[in-house]
Design an enzyme around this catalytic site. Structure first.
Site, mmCIF file in Angstrom:
data_model
loop_
_atom_site.group_PDB
_atom_site.id
_atom_site.type_symbol
_atom_site.label_atom_id
_atom_site.label_comp_id
_atom_site.label_asym_id
_atom_site.label_seq_id
_atom_site.Cartn_x
_atom_site.Cartn_y
_atom_site.Cartn_z
ATOM 1 N N HIS A 8 60.477 112.526 2.919
ATOM 2 C CA HIS A 8 59.915 111.189 2.749
ATOM 3 C C HIS A 8 60.818 110.414 1.796
ATOM 4 O O HIS A 8 61.081 110.867 0.678
ATOM 5 C CB HIS A 8 58.516 111.263 2.114
ATOM 6 C CG HIS A 8 57.485 111.932 2.954
ATOM 7 N ND1 HIS A 8 56.613 111.235 3.753
ATOM 8 C CD2 HIS A 8 57.181 113.249 3.103
ATOM 9 C CE1 HIS A 8 55.799 112.091 4.352
ATOM 10 N NE2 HIS A 8 56.124 113.316 3.984
ATOM 11 N N HIS B 271 60.825 117.575 7.078
ATOM 12 C CA HIS B 271 60.899 116.129 6.949
ATOM 13 C C HIS B 271 60.921 115.718 5.489
ATOM 14 O O HIS B 271 60.242 116.288 4.653
ATOM 15 C CB HIS B 271 59.778 115.409 7.712
ATOM 16 C CG HIS B 271 58.392 115.840 7.375
ATOM 17 N ND1 HIS B 271 57.867 117.061 7.738
ATOM 18 C CD2 HIS B 271 57.404 115.199 6.704
ATOM 19 C CE1 HIS B 271 56.616 117.158 7.318
ATOM 20 N NE2 HIS B 271 56.311 116.041 6.674
ATOM 21 N N ASP C 228 57.619 105.660 8.639
ATOM 22 C CA ASP C 228 56.330 106.358 8.647
ATOM 23 C C ASP C 228 55.282 105.354 9.124
ATOM 24 O O ASP C 228 55.220 104.233 8.610
ATOM 25 C CB ASP C 228 56.009 106.846 7.232
ATOM 26 C CG ASP C 228 54.827 107.790 7.179
ATOM 27 O OD1 ASP C 228 53.770 107.454 7.749
ATOM 28 O OD2 ASP C 228 54.948 108.851 6.548
ATOM 29 N N ILE C 229 54.467 105.723 10.115
ATOM 30 C CA ILE C 229 53.475 104.773 10.648
ATOM 31 C C ILE C 229 52.229 104.676 9.779
ATOM 32 O O ILE C 229 51.363 103.841 10.023
ATOM 33 C CB ILE C 229 53.082 105.089 12.111
ATOM 34 C CG1 ILE C 229 52.494 106.483 12.238
ATOM 35 C CG2 ILE C 229 54.274 104.879 13.038
ATOM 36 C CD1 ILE C 229 51.820 106.735 13.580
ATOM 37 N N GLU D 32 51.924 119.006 6.715
ATOM 38 C CA GLU D 32 51.196 118.387 7.823
ATOM 39 C C GLU D 32 51.879 118.507 9.186
ATOM 40 O O GLU D 32 51.217 118.476 10.208
ATOM 41 C CB GLU D 32 50.837 116.925 7.502
ATOM 42 C CG GLU D 32 51.975 115.995 7.130
ATOM 43 C CD GLU D 32 52.612 116.190 5.751
ATOM 44 O OE1 GLU D 32 53.822 115.971 5.670
ATOM 45 O OE2 GLU D 32 51.929 116.549 4.779
#
Length: 130
Positions: free
Chosen positions: A95, A93, A29-30, A88
């Protein structure tokens, strides 16, 4: 229109990939909550996790398990937390967040890493992926 994650999978947007198989992709994750915060996605673009078939869901969780084990070996932490929020980006996805405190999973505190730190971290995790 392809999601941002589909564009990452296709290489149109760069990422710090840590693992990949024929159906899944994992990358850092950026905007991480903690060092090593990783996103795991199916390559199939699906909006909601429970819209996946039971088999697709099970395969995604198996891939997440393998990525989490690599994270545990690469990042000193108490445990790996898992969260599926999905508001978002309209692409499933998961995490995976290395945890040392509850704040690490609350999506409030963010870690700042340089490009070199991201590259090094992605390589370290990838080396531990089985």
């Amino acid at each position: 229109m392809a999601s941002i994650f589909t564009k990452i999978i296709q290489g149109e947007i760069p990422s710090y990939k840590v693992a990949e198989d024929e159906k899944h992709f994992a990358f850092l994750d950026i905007n991480p909550n903690a060092k090593g915060h990783t996103l795991v996605i199916p390559k199939k673009e699906e909006n909601k996790i429970f819209d996946l078939s039971k088999q697709e869901y099970a395969e995604l969780m198996d891939f997440c398990y393998r990525v989490a084990k690599a994270l545990e070996k690469a990042i000193p932490c108490e445990r790996i937390g898992m969260s599926v929020i999905g508001l978002e980006v309209p692409h499933v996805h998961v995490h995976l967040v290395p945890l040392n405190a509850m704040e690490d999973i609350q999506f409030v505190k963010k870690e700042k890493l340089s490009n070199d730190e991201f590259v090094s971290l992605a390589e370290k995790i990838a080396q531990n992926f089985e």
